[in-house]
Design a protein around this motif. Structure first.
Motif, PDB file in Angstrom:
ATOM      1  N   ILE A 263       0.840  -1.202   0.000  1.00  0.00           N
ATOM      2  CA  ILE A 263       0.000   0.000   0.000  1.00  0.00           C
ATOM      3  C   ILE A 263       0.873   1.249   0.000  1.00  0.00           C
ATOM      4  O   ILE A 263       0.641   2.187  -0.763  1.00  0.00           O
ATOM      5  N   PHE A 264       1.914   1.300   0.845  1.00  0.00           N
ATOM      6  CA  PHE A 264       2.790   2.472   0.891  1.00  0.00           C
ATOM      7  C   PHE A 264       3.580   2.638  -0.395  1.00  0.00           C
ATOM      8  O   PHE A 264       3.800   3.753  -0.859  1.00  0.00           O
ATOM      9  N   LEU A 265       4.012   1.559  -1.002  1.00  0.00           N
ATOM     10  CA  LEU A 265       4.756   1.649  -2.265  1.00  0.00           C
ATOM     11  C   LEU A 265       3.893   2.220  -3.383  1.00  0.00           C
ATOM     12  O   LEU A 265       4.385   2.903  -4.279  1.00  0.00           O
ATOM     13  N   ILE A 266       2.611   1.969  -3.328  1.00  0.00           N
ATOM     14  CA  ILE A 266       1.712   2.483  -4.367  1.00  0.00           C
ATOM     15  C   ILE A 266       1.301   3.924  -4.084  1.00  0.00           C
ATOM     16  O   ILE A 266       1.245   4.757  -4.988  1.00  0.00           O
ATOM     17  N   THR A 267       1.022   4.259  -2.821  1.00  0.00           N
ATOM     18  CA  THR A 267       0.470   5.578  -2.515  1.00  0.00           C
ATOM     19  C   THR A 267       1.509   6.690  -2.385  1.00  0.00           C
ATOM     20  O   THR A 267       1.193   7.839  -2.658  1.00  0.00           O
ATOM     21  N   VAL A 268       2.722   6.404  -1.969  1.00  0.00           N
ATOM     22  CA  VAL A 268       3.716   7.455  -1.749  1.00  0.00           C
ATOM     23  C   VAL A 268       4.027   8.236  -3.030  1.00  0.00           C
ATOM     24  O   VAL A 268       4.032   9.462  -3.014  1.00  0.00           O
ATOM     25  N   PRO A 269       4.282   7.589  -4.167  1.00  0.00           N
ATOM     26  CA  PRO A 269       4.536   8.392  -5.374  1.00  0.00           C
ATOM     27  C   PRO A 269       3.343   9.235  -5.803  1.00  0.00           C
ATOM     28  O   PRO A 269       3.516  10.290  -6.408  1.00  0.00           O
TER      29      PRO A 269
ATOM     30  N   VAL B 282       1.150  10.679  -3.644  1.00  0.00           N
ATOM     31  CA  VAL B 282       1.012  11.768  -2.688  1.00  0.00           C
ATOM     32  C   VAL B 282       2.077  12.841  -2.896  1.00  0.00           C
ATOM     33  O   VAL B 282       1.804  14.026  -2.798  1.00  0.00           O
ATOM     34  N   ILE B 283       3.301  12.435  -3.189  1.00  0.00           N
ATOM     35  CA  ILE B 283       4.386  13.392  -3.367  1.00  0.00           C
ATOM     36  C   ILE B 283       4.297  13.978  -4.772  1.00  0.00           C
ATOM     37  O   ILE B 283       4.545  13.295  -5.759  1.00  0.00           O
ATOM     38  N   GLN B 284       3.927  15.253  -4.828  1.00  0.00           N
ATOM     39  CA  GLN B 284       3.845  15.941  -6.106  1.00  0.00           C
ATOM     40  C   GLN B 284       4.980  16.944  -6.169  1.00  0.00           C
ATOM     41  O   GLN B 284       5.172  17.728  -5.253  1.00  0.00           O
ATOM     42  N   THR B 285       5.728  16.911  -7.231  1.00  0.00           N
ATOM     43  CA  THR B 285       6.843  17.837  -7.363  1.00  0.00           C
ATOM     44  C   THR B 285       6.636  18.725  -8.572  1.00  0.00           C
ATOM     45  O   THR B 285       6.064  18.311  -9.574  1.00  0.00           O
ATOM     46  N   VAL B 286       7.098  19.935  -8.441  1.00  0.00           N
ATOM     47  CA  VAL B 286       7.067  20.890  -9.537  1.00  0.00           C
ATOM     48  C   VAL B 286       8.516  21.175  -9.896  1.00  0.00           C
ATOM     49  O   VAL B 286       9.316  21.534  -9.035  1.00  0.00           O
ATOM     50  N   LYS B 287       8.855  21.010 -11.145  1.00  0.00           N
ATOM     51  CA  LYS B 287      10.224  21.251 -11.564  1.00  0.00           C
ATOM     52  C   LYS B 287      10.474  22.750 -11.633  1.00  0.00           C
ATOM     53  O   LYS B 287       9.763  23.479 -12.306  1.00  0.00           O
ATOM     54  N   LEU B 288      11.492  23.187 -10.898  1.00  0.00           N
ATOM     55  CA  LEU B 288      11.869  24.585 -10.867  1.00  0.00           C
ATOM     56  C   LEU B 288      13.345  24.710 -11.162  1.00  0.00           C
ATOM     57  O   LEU B 288      14.131  23.849 -10.797  1.00  0.00           O
ATOM     58  N   GLU B 289      13.679  25.786 -11.810  1.00  0.00           N
ATOM     59  CA  GLU B 289      15.084  26.107 -11.998  1.00  0.00           C
ATOM     60  C   GLU B 289      15.357  27.354 -11.174  1.00  0.00           C
ATOM     61  O   GLU B 289      14.972  28.458 -11.546  1.00  0.00           O
ATOM     62  N   LEU B 290      15.984  27.147 -10.033  1.00  0.00           N
ATOM     63  CA  LEU B 290      16.233  28.247  -9.120  1.00  0.00           C
ATOM     64  C   LEU B 290      17.389  29.098  -9.626  1.00  0.00           C
ATOM     65  O   LEU B 290      18.306  28.589 -10.278  1.00  0.00           O
ATOM     66  N   PRO B 291      17.360  30.383  -9.337  1.00  0.00           N
ATOM     67  CA  PRO B 291      18.427  31.265  -9.821  1.00  0.00           C
ATOM     68  C   PRO B 291      19.755  30.945  -9.147  1.00  0.00           C
ATOM     69  O   PRO B 291      19.806  30.540  -7.995  1.00  0.00           O
ATOM     70  N   LYS B 292      20.810  31.128  -9.882  1.00  0.00           N
ATOM     71  CA  LYS B 292      22.155  30.959  -9.353  1.00  0.00           C
ATOM     72  C   LYS B 292      22.553  32.280  -8.698  1.00  0.00           C
ATOM     73  O   LYS B 292      22.537  33.325  -9.334  1.00  0.00           O
ATOM     74  N   VAL B 293      22.863  32.232  -7.418  1.00  0.00           N
ATOM     75  CA  VAL B 293      23.191  33.447  -6.685  1.00  0.00           C
ATOM     76  C   VAL B 293      24.695  33.646  -6.704  1.00  0.00           C
ATOM     77  O   VAL B 293      25.453  32.767  -6.338  1.00  0.00           O
ATOM     78  N   GLN B 294      25.101  34.794  -7.172  1.00  0.00           N
ATOM     79  CA  GLN B 294      26.505  35.165  -7.155  1.00  0.00           C
ATOM     80  C   GLN B 294      26.599  36.592  -6.669  1.00  0.00           C
ATOM     81  O   GLN B 294      25.714  37.407  -6.915  1.00  0.00           O
ATOM     82  N   PHE B 295      27.675  36.880  -6.014  1.00  0.00           N
ATOM     83  CA  PHE B 295      27.895  38.226  -5.516  1.00  0.00           C
ATOM     84  C   PHE B 295      28.385  39.096  -6.661  1.00  0.00           C
ATOM     85  O   PHE B 295      29.339  38.756  -7.340  1.00  0.00           O
ATOM     86  N   GLU B 296      27.693  40.175  -6.894  1.00  0.00           N
ATOM     87  CA  GLU B 296      28.113  41.131  -7.907  1.00  0.00           C
ATOM     88  C   GLU B 296      28.467  42.435  -7.206  1.00  0.00           C
ATOM     89  O   GLU B 296      27.646  42.992  -6.494  1.00  0.00           O
ATOM     90  N   PRO B 297      29.688  42.907  -7.395  1.00  0.00           N
ATOM     91  CA  PRO B 297      30.055  44.175  -6.753  1.00  0.00           C
ATOM     92  C   PRO B 297      29.154  45.311  -7.234  1.00  0.00           C
ATOM     93  O   PRO B 297      28.814  45.391  -8.405  1.00  0.00           O
ATOM     94  N   THR B 298      28.749  46.145  -6.310  1.00  0.00           N
ATOM     95  CA  THR B 298      27.890  47.273  -6.630  1.00  0.00           C
ATOM     96  C   THR B 298      28.742  48.447  -7.098  1.00  0.00           C
ATOM     97  O   THR B 298      29.711  48.813  -6.443  1.00  0.00           O
TER      98      THR B 298
END
Length: 159
Positions: free
Chosen positions: A32-38, A40-56
């Protein structure tokens, strides 16, 4: 399945635990857990920004503000001069008007408005920094940025 044959007689109690029902229940729960866990877990694919320090690159017309909280009171410094909320608004409006006049008026081609750079102390409550941002936006400043310290070990290039 195990079965006890012969032995100590009919009157002796059986001391073996029958684990077959327990194993059956555990296998059913596992399936039951092997069938239901996938499901229940819903994922949204995101591409998070790459943070770099830029001198002001600080332009002379930009406004540098420092915000601290001492004794529960918010303190704002324009450069090195402490200002109240009313003085901050008046000074910001005058600075923006002077810069617009210097560049040829509100309809001038290539009008570049100054930015506000806020340095906030780590222990400063949000209300102090938020109030400063609100005041500068009321004055007409569009770009508000935060000055932060780069992470330890990162390389910065000084121009």
């Amino acid at each position: 399945m195990a079965m006890s044959v012969g032995g100590g007689g009919e009157d002796a109690p059986m001391s073996d635990i029958n684990t077959t029902p327990l194993v059956d229940v555990m296998l059913v729960l596992l399936i039951i857990f092997l069938i239901t866990v996938p499901v229940v877990i819903q994922t949204v694919k995101l591409e998070l920004p790459k943070v770099q320090f830029e001198p002001t690159i600080t332009k002379p017309e930009n406004v540098a503000l420092s915000v601290t909280a001492e004794g529960g009171q918010c303190k704002v410094f324009w450069g090195m001069t402490p200002v109240t909320s009313k003085e901050l608004l008046d000074k910001a409006v005058k600075k923006l008007q002077d810069e617009i006049k210097k560049q040829g008026g509100i309809n001038a081609a290539g009008l570049e408005l100054p930015e506000v750079h806020i340095r906030g102390d780590v222990n400063t409550p949000y209300r102090c920094i938020g109030g400063t941002i609100f005041t500068m936006q009321m004055a007409g400043f569009v770009k508000v940025g935060f000055i932060s310290e780069p992470p330890a070990g990162s390389a910065t290039v000084r121009l």
